[in-house]
Motif scaffolding. Structure first.
Motif, PDB file in Angstrom:
ATOM      1  N   TYR A   1       0.901  -0.821   0.187  1.00  0.00           N
ATOM      2  CA  TYR A   1      -0.238   0.056   0.252  1.00  0.00           C
ATOM      3  C   TYR A   1       0.609   1.185  -0.386  1.00  0.00           C
ATOM      4  CZ  TYR A   1       0.456  -0.096   5.450  1.00  0.00           C
ATOM      5  OH  TYR A   1       1.624   0.037   6.260  1.00  0.00           O
ATOM      6  N   GLY A   2       0.355   2.297  -1.047  1.00  0.00           N
ATOM      7  CA  GLY A   2       1.286   3.314  -1.177  1.00  0.00           C
ATOM      8  C   GLY A   2       2.100   3.288  -1.686  1.00  0.00           C
ATOM      9  N   ASP A   3       2.817   1.959  -2.170  1.00  0.00           N
ATOM     10  CA  ASP A   3       3.672   1.912  -3.450  1.00  0.00           C
ATOM     11  C   ASP A   3       3.374   3.349  -4.295  1.00  0.00           C
ATOM     12  OD1 ASP A   3       5.446   0.410  -2.114  1.00  0.00           O
ATOM     13  OD2 ASP A   3       4.686  -1.525  -3.628  1.00  0.00           O
ATOM     14  N   THR A   4       4.922   3.783  -5.273  1.00  0.00           N
ATOM     15  CA  THR A   4       4.153   3.789  -6.406  1.00  0.00           C
ATOM     16  C   THR A   4       4.595   3.250  -8.006  1.00  0.00           C
ATOM     17  OG1 THR A   4       4.684   6.333  -5.853  1.00  0.00           O
ATOM     18  CG2 THR A   4       5.450   5.744  -7.892  1.00  0.00           C
ATOM     19  N   VAL A   5       3.887   2.673  -8.269  1.00  0.00           N
ATOM     20  CA  VAL A   5       3.683   1.776  -9.125  1.00  0.00           C
ATOM     21  C   VAL A   5       3.658   2.003 -10.928  1.00  0.00           C
ATOM     22  CG1 VAL A   5       2.521  -0.142  -9.529  1.00  0.00           C
ATOM     23  CG2 VAL A   5       2.433   0.568  -7.109  1.00  0.00           C
ATOM     24  N   ALA A   6       4.153   1.732 -11.811  1.00  0.00           N
ATOM     25  CA  ALA A   6       3.675   1.598 -13.105  1.00  0.00           C
ATOM     26  C   ALA A   6       3.579   0.260 -13.847  1.00  0.00           C
ATOM     27  CB  ALA A   6       5.309   2.130 -14.000  1.00  0.00           C
ATOM     28  N   VAL A   7       2.214   0.885 -14.392  1.00  0.00           N
ATOM     29  CA  VAL A   7       1.712  -0.419 -15.653  1.00  0.00           C
ATOM     30  C   VAL A   7       1.383  -0.406 -17.035  1.00  0.00           C
ATOM     31  CG1 VAL A   7      -0.717  -1.905 -14.949  1.00  0.00           C
ATOM     32  CG2 VAL A   7      -0.347  -0.419 -13.546  1.00  0.00           C
ATOM     33  N   ILE A   8       2.812  -0.683 -17.105  1.00  0.00           N
ATOM     34  CA  ILE A   8       2.637  -0.882 -19.045  1.00  0.00           C
ATOM     35  C   ILE A   8       1.814  -1.663 -19.540  1.00  0.00           C
ATOM     36  CG2 ILE A   8       4.588  -1.408 -20.893  1.00  0.00           C
ATOM     37  CD1 ILE A   8       6.680  -1.126 -18.541  1.00  0.00           C
ATOM     38  N   GLY A   9       0.726  -1.292 -20.588  1.00  0.00           N
ATOM     39  CA  GLY A   9       0.155  -2.353 -21.218  1.00  0.00           C
ATOM     40  C   GLY A   9      -1.653  -2.000 -19.926  1.00  0.00           C
ATOM     41  N   ILE A  10      -1.952  -0.805 -21.019  1.00  0.00           N
ATOM     42  CA  ILE A  10      -3.933  -0.949 -19.716  1.00  0.00           C
ATOM     43  C   ILE A  10      -5.156  -1.798 -20.346  1.00  0.00           C
ATOM     44  CG2 ILE A  10      -3.148   0.734 -18.534  1.00  0.00           C
ATOM     45  CD1 ILE A  10      -4.484   3.139 -20.056  1.00  0.00           C
ATOM     46  N   GLY A  11      -4.713  -2.118 -21.235  1.00  0.00           N
ATOM     47  CA  GLY A  11      -5.877  -3.535 -21.381  1.00  0.00           C
ATOM     48  C   GLY A  11      -6.534  -3.728 -20.410  1.00  0.00           C
ATOM     49  N   PRO A  12      -7.334  -4.846 -20.829  1.00  0.00           N
ATOM     50  CA  PRO A  12      -7.922  -5.832 -19.720  1.00  0.00           C
ATOM     51  C   PRO A  12      -7.388  -6.235 -18.459  1.00  0.00           C
ATOM     52  CG  PRO A  12      -8.048  -6.852 -21.556  1.00  0.00           C
ATOM     53  CD  PRO A  12      -7.761  -5.582 -22.071  1.00  0.00           C
ATOM     54  N   VAL A  13      -6.153  -6.596 -18.843  1.00  0.00           N
ATOM     55  CA  VAL A  13      -5.222  -7.359 -17.297  1.00  0.00           C
ATOM     56  C   VAL A  13      -4.831  -6.140 -16.938  1.00  0.00           C
ATOM     57  CG1 VAL A  13      -3.495  -8.273 -17.102  1.00  0.00           C
ATOM     58  CG2 VAL A  13      -4.880  -9.827 -18.942  1.00  0.00           C
ATOM     59  N   GLY A  14      -4.179  -5.063 -17.520  1.00  0.00           N
ATOM     60  CA  GLY A  14      -3.221  -3.974 -17.436  1.00  0.00           C
ATOM     61  C   GLY A  14      -4.154  -3.336 -16.350  1.00  0.00           C
ATOM     62  N   LEU A  15      -5.707  -3.145 -16.353  1.00  0.00           N
ATOM     63  CA  LEU A  15      -6.816  -2.446 -16.062  1.00  0.00           C
ATOM     64  C   LEU A  15      -6.849  -3.183 -14.399  1.00  0.00           C
ATOM     65  CD1 LEU A  15      -8.953  -1.395 -19.046  1.00  0.00           C
ATOM     66  CD2 LEU A  15      -7.611   0.233 -17.396  1.00  0.00           C
ATOM     67  N   MET A  16      -6.818  -4.729 -14.997  1.00  0.00           N
ATOM     68  CA  MET A  16      -7.066  -5.538 -13.301  1.00  0.00           C
ATOM     69  C   MET A  16      -6.245  -4.936 -12.444  1.00  0.00           C
ATOM     70  SD  MET A  16     -10.179  -6.265 -13.054  1.00  0.00           S
ATOM     71  CE  MET A  16     -10.438  -4.751 -13.983  1.00  0.00           C
ATOM     72  N   ALA A  17      -4.847  -4.578 -12.932  1.00  0.00           N
ATOM     73  CA  ALA A  17      -3.904  -4.484 -11.733  1.00  0.00           C
ATOM     74  C   ALA A  17      -3.355  -3.284 -11.521  1.00  0.00           C
ATOM     75  CB  ALA A  17      -2.241  -4.884 -12.783  1.00  0.00           C
ATOM     76  N   LEU A  18      -4.475  -2.328 -11.198  1.00  0.00           N
ATOM     77  CA  LEU A  18      -4.537  -1.018 -10.780  1.00  0.00           C
ATOM     78  C   LEU A  18      -5.436  -0.943  -9.023  1.00  0.00           C
ATOM     79  CD1 LEU A  18      -5.991   1.210 -13.992  1.00  0.00           C
ATOM     80  CD2 LEU A  18      -3.280   0.444 -12.892  1.00  0.00           C
ATOM     81  N   ARG A  19      -4.841  -1.588  -8.126  1.00  0.00           N
ATOM     82  CA  ARG A  19      -4.718  -1.141  -6.677  1.00  0.00           C
ATOM     83  C   ARG A  19      -4.254  -1.470  -6.822  1.00  0.00           C
ATOM     84  NH1 ARG A  19      -4.384  -6.766  -4.719  1.00  0.00           N
ATOM     85  NH2 ARG A  19      -3.241  -8.556  -5.207  1.00  0.00           N
ATOM     86  N   GLY A  20      -3.941  -1.082  -4.964  1.00  0.00           N
ATOM     87  CA  GLY A  20      -3.122  -1.250  -4.025  1.00  0.00           C
ATOM     88  C   GLY A  20      -2.104  -0.074  -3.889  1.00  0.00           C
ATOM     89  N   ALA A  21      -2.078   0.341  -5.222  1.00  0.00           N
ATOM     90  CA  ALA A  21      -0.612   1.544  -4.914  1.00  0.00           C
ATOM     91  C   ALA A  21      -1.324   2.965  -4.390  1.00  0.00           C
ATOM     92  CB  ALA A  21      -0.180   1.717  -6.379  1.00  0.00           C
ATOM     93  N   GLY A  22      -0.461   4.062  -4.298  1.00  0.00           N
ATOM     94  CA  GLY A  22      -0.590   5.490  -4.578  1.00  0.00           C
ATOM     95  C   GLY A  22      -0.521   5.975  -5.473  1.00  0.00           C
ATOM     96  N   ARG A  23       1.122   6.335  -5.815  1.00  0.00           N
ATOM     97  CA  ARG A  23       0.408   6.831  -7.445  1.00  0.00           C
ATOM     98  C   ARG A  23       0.355   5.938  -8.218  1.00  0.00           C
ATOM     99  NH1 ARG A  23       4.888  11.792  -9.113  1.00  0.00           N
ATOM    100  NH2 ARG A  23       3.708  11.984 -11.216  1.00  0.00           N
ATOM    101  N   ILE A  24       0.030   5.898  -9.581  1.00  0.00           N
ATOM    102  CA  ILE A  24      -0.087   4.579 -10.236  1.00  0.00           C
ATOM    103  C   ILE A  24      -0.215   5.803 -11.541  1.00  0.00           C
ATOM    104  CG2 ILE A  24      -1.569   2.996 -11.615  1.00  0.00           C
ATOM    105  CD1 ILE A  24      -2.651   2.756  -8.767  1.00  0.00           C
ATOM    106  N   PHE A  25       1.111   5.193 -12.580  1.00  0.00           N
ATOM    107  CA  PHE A  25       1.118   5.442 -13.766  1.00  0.00           C
ATOM    108  C   PHE A  25       0.956   4.788 -15.295  1.00  0.00           C
ATOM    109  CE2 PHE A  25       4.623   7.240 -11.218  1.00  0.00           C
ATOM    110  CZ  PHE A  25       5.218   9.359 -12.227  1.00  0.00           C
ATOM    111  N   ALA A  26       0.110   4.610 -15.642  1.00  0.00           N
ATOM    112  CA  ALA A  26      -0.530   3.789 -16.934  1.00  0.00           C
ATOM    113  C   ALA A  26       0.074   3.956 -17.931  1.00  0.00           C
ATOM    114  CB  ALA A  26      -2.272   4.101 -16.388  1.00  0.00           C
ATOM    115  N   VAL A  27       0.640   3.597 -18.525  1.00  0.00           N
ATOM    116  CA  VAL A  27       0.597   3.262 -19.808  1.00  0.00           C
ATOM    117  C   VAL A  27       0.090   2.832 -21.126  1.00  0.00           C
ATOM    118  CG1 VAL A  27       2.807   3.378 -21.340  1.00  0.00           C
ATOM    119  CG2 VAL A  27       3.290   3.071 -18.825  1.00  0.00           C
ATOM    120  N   GLY A  28      -0.928   3.890 -21.968  1.00  0.00           N
ATOM    121  CA  GLY A  28      -1.524   3.308 -23.016  1.00  0.00           C
ATOM    122  C   GLY A  28      -1.601   4.626 -23.838  1.00  0.00           C
ATOM    123  N   SER A  29      -3.025   4.801 -24.340  1.00  0.00           N
ATOM    124  CA  SER A  29      -2.971   5.683 -25.532  1.00  0.00           C
ATOM    125  C   SER A  29      -4.616   5.849 -26.077  1.00  0.00           C
ATOM    126  CB  SER A  29      -1.587   5.304 -27.137  1.00  0.00           C
ATOM    127  OG  SER A  29      -2.010   4.555 -27.305  1.00  0.00           O
TER     128      SER A  29
END
Length: 346
Positions: free
Chosen positions: A161-189
């Protein structure tokens, strides 16, 4: 999969079930990018007449004599992976590799998948989960693969909790990885995935069209690397090097991206502290099993997670599966995930 670069319908007899197995008819199915990798990118070899698909909910039509917790007529969730739970690798805590490397991934890999009128499920008591009363069968297909893989990315990277996290790829799997963190960098277009990423908690959107993603993230993060990186997509030849470069010393990387078996992964030794940056990389197949599916389903039934945001296209009728599969092949800008309802199957 008729063969490489070719799909179509074929006739096969109903699978035979063993004493611990079940036979299921689908209520809803969802194609996956993995199916595209298999057909068009030779990811699992040149299979012929292999039934595709590994995401489904369904209704049991037959069970083996030793199945205790499921009966004919029960509505169930079918996880994408179905380990053999008595295997020694499963007992060691690595059920994903029961029977050998990636041995739990059976559907549309080493046996016929779920785009069929009858689906064989091994070790039914260990692998099936009851479909919660009132849950839409299409929404339930997100529990087969997208939700557990995305959550597993966090587990592999040891997100706290509170981690700064980067998620590379925000298709359906990446979107489901967006949990538990503080700042979230989501890579997608793509606008649709960006919209949903923000609804799921992304704080910063990184567009690879605007330059190297590692450079962008480090600049936005005050010149520092992030605590964790989750790889859910990307250009595999370069993504791992970028992931290492954007990770702080002592950080970790969790990979759930499906790489082509012929891919080469390159990591610059300097970016990895000449191999001594204490940056760990872990990759794995989603853990399967009934208990995990039931716990994830409880997040939906108790209003903690709304995976319906992933479903952008729906189809009615078993014969519409090719249309949904082509959507995953072509990936229009407004696509996240298609679902096919197959209630027309007897």
């Amino acid at each position: 999969m008729i063969g490489p670069n070719e799909t179509g319908f074929i006739e096969k007899g109903d699978p035979e079930i063993g004493p611990r197995d079940a036979l299921v008819k689908p209520l809803a199915v969802a194609p996956c990018t993995s199916d595209i990798h298999s057909v068009y990118e030779n990811a699992i070899g040149p299979h012929h007449d292999l039934i595709l698909g590994h995401e489904a909910s369904g209704e049991i039509v037959a069970v083996g004599d030793e199945v205790k917790d499921f009966k004919v007529g029960d509505k169930v969730i079918l996880p994408a992976v179905t380990p053999d739970w008595s295997d020694v690798n499963a007992q060691a805590g690595f059920a994903s590799h029961s029977g050998g490397m990636l041995g739990d991934w059976k559907f549309s890999n080493n046996k016929d998948g779920v785009f069929a009128t009858r689906i064989h499920v091994n070790d039914a008591d260990g692998n099936l989960a009851h479909l919660p009363l009132g849950m839409d069968p299409g929404v339930a297909t997100m529990l087969s693969d997208m939700i557990p893989i995305g959550f597993n990315a966090d587990e592999l990277a040891h997100v706290e909790y509170g981690d700064t996290v980067a998620v590379i790829g925000i298709g359906p799997v990446g979107l489901m990885a967006l949990r538990g963190a503080g700042r979230i960098f989501a890579v997608g277009s793509r606008p649709q995935t960006i919209k949903v990423a923000k609804e799921y908690g992304a704080t910063d959107i990184i567009d690879y069209h605007d330059g190297d993603i590692a450079d962008q993230i480090i600049e936005k993060n005050n010149g520092q690397g992030v605590d964790r990186v989750l790889i859910a997509d990307g250009d595999s030849e370069h993504t791992f090097d970028q992931a290492v470069r954007m990770t702080r010393p002592g950080g970790s990387i969790g990979n759930v991206a499906y790489l082509n078996g012929n891919d080469t992964i390159k990591i610059n030794a300097g970016n990895w502290g000449v191999g001594m940056a204490n940056i760990t990389i872990d990759g794995g197949v989603m853990p399967g099993g009934r208990l995990r599916m039931e716990k994830l389903a409880s997040l939906i039934t108790n209003g903690r997670l709304d995976p319906s945001l992933l479903i952008t296209h729906t189809f009615d009728g078993f014969d519409k599966i090719p249309d949904a599969l082509e959507l995953m092949h072509n990936k229009p800008a407004d696509l996240i995930k298609p679902v096919v309802y197959t209630s027309d199957i007897d």
